[in-house]
Design an enzyme around this catalytic site. Structure first.
Site: not given
Ligand code: ARG
Length: 464
Positions: A27, A114, A159-160, A281, A287, A294, A321, A326, A329
């Protein structure tokens, strides 16, 4: 790869580890970022070993100065990471042994990787929480600044995604502020749960040496020690807490992003984002795209993904453990990095917002947005709310049929819906009248928004 190294657990083995297995189990490429914490933890452990008589004072001094050298070696980029040494803990111990020989071999007395890794991870999460809280506060301050600027600028409330009632931009922004305030609180509360020291728990059952756990905890600025050794080495709740708090925060950031993206679409055109936070773009020259927002929305997936990742890592693990841990992380580092990046990106974006006041106000008049105010007007004339709702519903249907706004219907026509309607209805139907009538605590009237801003300013200036 670096020189040949001896694994600290080699004694029991007669065959070398398969090369693939060394890579598979290592790791180090991820956990080398725990180096500072591992060194700090080792320093504290060594000081405690000296305090309880396991190391002599001169041995301790040797260990401390060697640890400094290891630290320098790591931060000057001279350290060679080696898969056969698995992780940061074994790398640091191996370096110490290379430098000071037998004295370094005493350092792991009463300690297991550990409890060592559990300590490192808690130290890491502690700092990460502080960074996240600081970044939330920066964002909140930007929001307050914008809310002050547009505290009475009228905009449609939806709303909606249908125009519902007129509100102010300042009011919308303050709703974001209070969401972030709860997010911040969640991180702050979780800090107390992270801030206990597991070191001294050993592999799983504690130690036969007379370790002074409280002393180690004090040296590492922990508030106290964990209560049960088995729990200490098994627990990854503090990471779940962090990622789950991050997920809720990201759900908010993704919603703010979505709102801004919609508002700056040319069809809505309520706001303008600075060129600095937009991209273009490759084919459509006209654009200007809100890619930053996003990406915040998209990276919400990364963080939700890491929540599922960490929950699945701990699910059904037998105590105590297991190497599964591991993998915590990857989940934690990716979540923290992504979150901090997204918070900065959101602060930049918020800072660049310009409201197109006239467009937003015009839009707030669409969709008969003051119809509820109309109903409330009738209620004030003692019409029961349900009947008022019906009367206004009919007036709206009439307006739709005639292609009129509510304030374009003549008083004569209004009288057909209710004799109680008078000339004063036209004032009620304005968006300004509507907004400023919402004087309930927490409402969108200018006075209430100013109160919210005042409270918000206090909240971001309170020292924790
Ligand atoms: N690299 C390991 C981890 O991150 C350290 C603990 C190893 N413990 C063990 N019993 N193999 O979890």
């Amino acid at each position: 790869m670096a020189k040949k190294t001896k694994k600290p657990w080699q004694g029991r083995f007669s065959k070398k580890t398969h090369q693939f297995v060394e890579g598979f189990t290592s790791s180090i490429e991820l956990d080398n970022r725990l180096a500072t914490y591992d060194i700090w933890g080792t320093e504290a452990h060594a000081k405690m070993l000296e305090k309880v008589g396991i190391l002599t004072n001169s041995e301790l001094r040797k260990v401390l100065s060697a640890l400094k050298k290891v630290e320098n070696k790591i931060y000057s980029g001279k350290m060679k990471w080696n898969h056969s040494l698995e992780d940061i803990h074994m790398h640091i111990e191996n370096e110490l042994i290379d430098m000071i020989g037998d004295t370094a071999k005493k350092i792991h007395t009463g300690r297991s990787r550990n409890d060592q890794v559990a300590t490192d991870m808690r130290l890491y999460v502690r700092d990460e929480i502080i960074d996240v809280v600081d970044s939330i506060i920066i964002l909140q301050k930007k929001i307050i600044k914008l809310a002050e600027k547009y505290s009475d600028s009228i905009m449609p409330g939806f709303t909606h995604l249908q125009v519902a009632q007129p509100v102010t931009f300042g009011f919308i922004l303050m709703s974001w502020f209070f969401m972030l305030e709860r997010d911040k609180e969640r991180f702050v509360y979780s800090f107390g749960r992270v801030n206990t020291c597991p070191l001294g728990s050993g592999a799983l059952s504690g130690s036969s040496h007379k370790l002074d756990r409280k002393y180690v905890a004090k040296l590492l600025d922990f508030e106290g020690i964990t209560d049960n050794a088995l729990d200490s080495v098994s627990d990854r709740d503090f990471i779940i807490d962090f990622i789950s708090n991050s997920s809720i925060l990201m759900s908010h950031l993704s919603r703010f992003s979505e709102e801004i993206i919609i508002w700056c679409s040319t069809i809505y055109n309520f706001i303008e984002l600075d060129d600095e936070v937009c991209t273009g773009s490759s084919i459509m020259p006209q654009k200007k795209n809100p890619d930053v927002l996003e990406l915040i929305r998209g990276r919400t997936g990364t963080i939700y993904g890491q929540l599922i990742n960490i929950l699945t890592i701990v699910k059904a693990q037998p105590f105590a453990y297991n190497r599964d841990n591991q993998e915590d992380k990857k989940a934690l580092f990716d979540c923290g990095d992504t979150l901090l990046n997204c918070l900065s990106a959101m602060s930049l974006s918020i800072d660049s917002i310009k409201l197109n006041k006239d467009v937003a106000k015009m839009a707030s008049k669409k969709g008969y947005s003051t119809a509820t105010d109309f109903a409330d007007y009738l209620v004030n004339k003692k019409v029961p709310f349900r009947d008022a709702h019906e009367i206004v519903g009919k007036a709206v249907a009439f307006a739709i049929k005639k292609n009129l706004d509510l304030n374009e219907i003549t008083l004569k026509d209004y009288k057909n819906f209710s004799k109680l309607i008078e000339e004063d209805i036209y004032k009620i139907l304005t968006v300004e009248g509507s907004v400023n009538s919402k004087k309930t605590l927490g409402g969108t009237s200018h006075g209430e928004v100013i109160k919210q801003i005042k409270k918000a300013k206090k909240l971001v200036s309170t020292k924790r």
